[in-house]
Design an enzyme around this catalytic site. Sequence first.
Site, PDB file in Angstrom:
ATOM      1  N   GLU A   1      -7.348  17.744  38.780  1.00 30.54           N
ATOM      2  CA  GLU A   1      -8.107  18.982  38.960  1.00 30.54           C
ATOM      3  C   GLU A   1      -7.265  20.244  38.880  1.00 30.54           C
ATOM      4  O   GLU A   1      -7.786  21.309  38.572  1.00 30.54           O
ATOM      5  CB  GLU A   1      -8.845  18.947  40.309  1.00 30.54           C
TER       6      GLU A   1
ATOM      7  N   GLU B   1       0.810  -1.212   0.000  1.00 31.12           N
ATOM      8  CA  GLU B   1       0.000   0.000   0.000  1.00 31.12           C
ATOM      9  C   GLU B   1       0.841   1.259   0.000  1.00 31.12           C
ATOM     10  O   GLU B   1       0.676   2.131  -0.854  1.00 31.12           O
ATOM     11  CB  GLU B   1      -0.956   0.000   1.208  1.00 31.12           C
TER      12      GLU B   1
END
Length: 494
Positions: free
Chosen positions: A308, A68
Amino acid sequence: MSQTKLTAFPKTPTGIYGLDEITGGGLPKGRPTLICGSAGCGKTVLAIQFLIKGITEFNEPGVFMSFEETAKDLTENVKSFGFDLGKLSGENKLRIDHVRIERSEIQETGEYDLEGLFIRLGHAIDSIGAKRVVLDTIESLFSGLSNTTILRSEIRRLFQWLKEKGVTTIITGERGDTTLTRQGLEEYVSDCVILLDFRVIEQIATRRLRIVKYRGSTHGTNEYPFLIDENGVSVLPITSLKLEHVTSTEIISTGLPALDKLFDGNGYFKGNCTLITGSAGTTKTIIAAYFALSSCKRKEKVLYFSFEESPNQLIRNMQSVGMNLNPYVKSKLLLIHSSRPSLHGLEMHLLSLHKYIKDFKPQTVIIDPISSLVSVGSRGEVRAMLARLMDMLKMYQINALFTSLSQEQPGSQNDSTEDAVSSLADTWIKLRNEEKNGIRIRSLYIVKSRGMGHSSEICSYSVTNQGVKIVDELAIKKQSHNGNGRAAVYTAKV
């Protein structure tokens, strides 16, 4: 009395993190392995990494035959992973051959065969003494054929030729609608079949790997998350560990002298998994930072996962209570990694932690807070992930501390994350916020500490710009009984 000596099944190590562990040492040596999956799941990356690792780590030259991508395109595409195919080709350790096949040029006759391919591939192998071969992808080779008799015959002949050549081969293939590959035959003639999957669940993408079969060898049978990053492919091999990890009797400080006094051993056991829970504003992160600072002062590396706060925000906030983490970040004793939980799925976070532990080699790991993970998984999934994480940390004798946000409203049920992990933790410290006479009172107590006695008292504490001050309520009661009303206050020195 004669004893039969068992010969180990010969394998070729891939050099890919995690994959050799779940395959029991690597791919079958001198035999073909099929790697199949849908478009974009990482087949080509894994295959080229197999060749690169063979060259750089095991001195085994390789051949990559593509049906490919051209050699130029392939070389450019894998540069982002740090793979320099041009350099290896120049050193005569790698051969890249692009075979162009046009469907319109394929004419089906009874004489159709792969003899020309065998000659071309054989020359490439012999020219550099290759031990590893990749064929990418097999569909392109047979895409123009509809005669199943010829197709099956040539696929079998290809696999047999590769075996006779004695090279360890990876053949990639596109997944079919109802079969592992489009032709549905390759998986039966391959000695090892690895299925790659790229799925998206609730907008979270996860790649998974499963060994469908492995002739002559035991292997992991579960689905294993894998990650493709700047270093290529990494596989998370551990799904369940036996409870056989080594335990230590060595005591390490919590970072707060007053908190140490609440344990009979004056601190945690080394390699302990500690859980700190509490509602918002109960200073969970501050207590976690004390533990990190204490580890750094012992010259131990600390990996701090924050879900956080950014690293700069965490460093700034800790300075407000007298903790300066900057010197330890600069000296590389403290590594703060911040990300939103939604960046990955649960197991991808676990794999990311695996990689950080492998590369950074910390003695202490802090995750703040684990309750944020609920947003990317159910309670059962969070528990399973954390069980594996805790097992891994204990296996490496790493000190672990987890914080978790809990809800403490009247009549509310226990927090799901707390329920999921509290039984897994060795030590559980609970923080509380209460209002009395219009003033918010902070308090803490030890719910449990396996293998060590501890105080059962509820201790009040406060937070100042000089640090955390814990009040020993038991000492107050004793002093009051003796006519001395002064409170015993312990201030954390930082």
